[in-house]
Design an enzyme around this catalytic site. Structure first.
Site, PDB file in Angstrom:
ATOM      1  CB  SER A 160      26.795  56.618  70.229  1.00  0.00           C
ATOM      2  OG  SER A 160      27.161  55.181  69.854  1.00  0.00           O
ATOM      3  CB  SER A 183      28.430  53.790  72.125  1.00  0.00           C
ATOM      4  OG  SER A 183      28.746  55.015  71.956  1.00  0.00           O
ATOM      5  CE  LYS A 210      29.289  57.599  74.573  1.00  0.00           C
ATOM      6  NZ  LYS A 210      29.158  57.715  73.069  1.00  0.00           N
TER       7      LYS A 210
END
Ligand code: GLN
Length: 484
Positions: free
Chosen positions: A177, A153, A78
């Site tokens: 997330s 997310s 990420k």
């Protein structure tokens, strides 16, 4: 052809030299080149660097070096995990050109284990958002249905794994997330206990809630990756000094006699009927495997989302203060004085969702409002934690739906902040209480996957993994792949 293999399978083949790390990496890169225009999982792809690292691993294997089981495995990170010499943007204009001078602890560990970094994945800006649509750069699509969101997310990481564009990925989870996007993309995701994995070098959103964790195809891989990312790190003062067991060790012990609490509050209003049905069926499987499932109550659950929104925004407003255009990050071009520079830099650098959190958090922390909002939210936090403590006196773990909704179309809820965050209603309590939680695929609603969540006692990741593994060995949902 390697796209949908698990890390364990790939590792075996690489170790036996049936396939080289370079071939494996190349095939993932080709897959990204072929599909990512459609999915939008990556912000940065590090093709040359990945292939070079893979060749280095192959050389070591040829020399007969004993390498870790993750050596040569292509992964995605990420884009809020700092990677030395690789751009780390947090999907924000503010950090568009930021190349960190140091690496996150988790990245250091995985690099040392010989993982190949394919690239950095798309996310909601600074991890604030519920659909991976608040990225400043692109929207990520759900590989199962490109008109749907991939969840928040860490949507890029989950979509990359689901679409076979990485063997595994890392995400971060502040209010869901990791679990939310893995549920919506039909893969496995775990948020470890707060303090289990170092946050050093992970760009902070809400420091008392953030944790890093694995996103994988199955539970065995989740345990394997967890083995490599956890451990004490003195550079993160909240990193706990606890022994890390071998998380793969007890996987096959089964769940006969395990006591599982089913919280009625997590199946109530706002939970899509189809989600309820799939998770109820999955609980039936756990019972067939010998678990004792009983209804329990976590009475303060209804306050969790409100408390989360206050606490996370308060911490976000404080964490975002560092982006002032002085030392690094975006700086506005034309300004008249220092104050004007601050105002323009922050107005131009941050997107709407981040600005909303900063304003809300600043409001909640301001002297006139502190007691009414922030302090109250912290008191609610204690009550939510106490609910869990009391259930865990009698039960080994808790099982419930991960995302309350599954069918969320791209662009659908972008203008209503409350509607946007509602699907996190079942995921935020584990962050508030600092507990480990894991999501596994447990069926479909139309063409979209549904996730079941396991929540455990502090540092009881092994129990979660054991239960999820037992479930997975008796079902096949984790073996299904989208037609991208
Ligand atoms: N959707 C939640 C939020 O916007 C959770 C995000 C996260 O876990 N990073 O805050």
């Amino acid at each position: 052809m390697y796209h949908y293999m698990t890390v364990s399978e790939l590792a075996q083949r690489i170790k036996k030299r049936e396939v080289s790390a370079e071939e494996t990496t190349r095939s993932f890169i080709e897959r990204i080149e072929e599909l990512d225009e459609k999915v939008g999982a990556y912000i940065t792809v590090e093709k040359d660097r990945a292939l070079k690292t893979a060749r280095d691993i192959d050389k070591k294997l040829k020399q007969g070096c004993e390498l870790s089981p993750l050596a040569g495995i292509p992964m995605a990170l990420k884009d809020n995990i700092c990677t030395e010499n690789i751009r780390t943007t947090c999907a924000s204009k503010t950090l568009e050109d930021f190349v960190p001078p140091y690496s996150a602890d988790v990245y250091e560990r995985l690099e040392k284990a010989g993982c190949i970094t394919l690239g950095k994945t798309n996310m909601d800006e600074f991890a604030m958002g519920s659909s991976t649509e608040s990225s400043a750069f692109k929207v990520t699509r759900n590989p199962w249905d490109d008109s749907s969101i991939p969840g928040d997310s860490s949507g890029g990481s989950a979509a990359a794994v689901a679409a076979g564009m990485a063997a595994f990925a890392l995400g971060t989870d502040t209010g869901g997330s990791i679990r939310q996007p893995t549920a919506l993309c039909g893969v496995v995701g775990m948020k470890p206990t707060y303090g289990r994995v170092s946050r050093y070098g992970v760009v902070a959103y809400a420091s008392s809630l953030d944790q890093v964790g694995p996103i994988t195809r199955d539970v065995k891989d989740c345990a394997l990756v967890l083995n490599h990312i956890c451990g004490h790190d003195r550079r993160d003062s909240t990193s706990m000094v606890v022994a890390a067991p071998d998380f793969q060790a007890g996987l096959e012990e089964g769940i006969r006699g395990m006591r599982i609490g089913i919280p009625s509050e997590y199946f109530g209003k706002g939970i899509e009927q189809g989600v309820r049905d799939r998770v109820t069926e999955a609980i039936g499987v756990l019972e067939d495997l010998g678990a004792e499932c009983e209804e329990v109550s976590l009475p303060h659950t209804i306050y969790a989302l409100s408390a989360y929104y206050i606490i996370s925004s308060a911490e976000a407003s404080s964490n975002m203060a560092r982006y002032d255009g002085i030392r690094y990050g975006y700086r506005a071009k034309d300004y008249s004085d220092l104050l004007d520079m601050y105002i323009k830099t922050r107005s131009e650098g941050f997107g709407a969702e981040v600005k909303r959190r900063i304003m809300l958090g600043t409001y909640a922390l301001s002297s006139g409002n502190y007691d009414a909002y922030y302090k109250k939210a912290q008191k609610v936090r204690t009550l939510i934690k106490a609910d869990f403590d009391s259930v865990f006196e009698d039960y080994d773990l808790i099982v419930c739906p991960t995302s309350s909704l599954v069918v969320i179309r791209s662009g659908e809820k972008t203008n209503d902040p409350l509607q946007k965050i509602l699907p996190n209603v079942n995921t935020v309590p584990a962050n508030i209480a600092g507990l480990p939680a894991l999501s596994v695929p447990c069926g479909f609603l139309g063409n979209l996957p549904v996730g079941m969540q396991f929540i455990g006692k502090p540092f009881a990741e092994s129990t979660l993994l054991r239960a999820a593994y037992a479930y997975q060995q008796n079902t096949g949902f984790h073996k299904m792949h989208p037609q991208v």
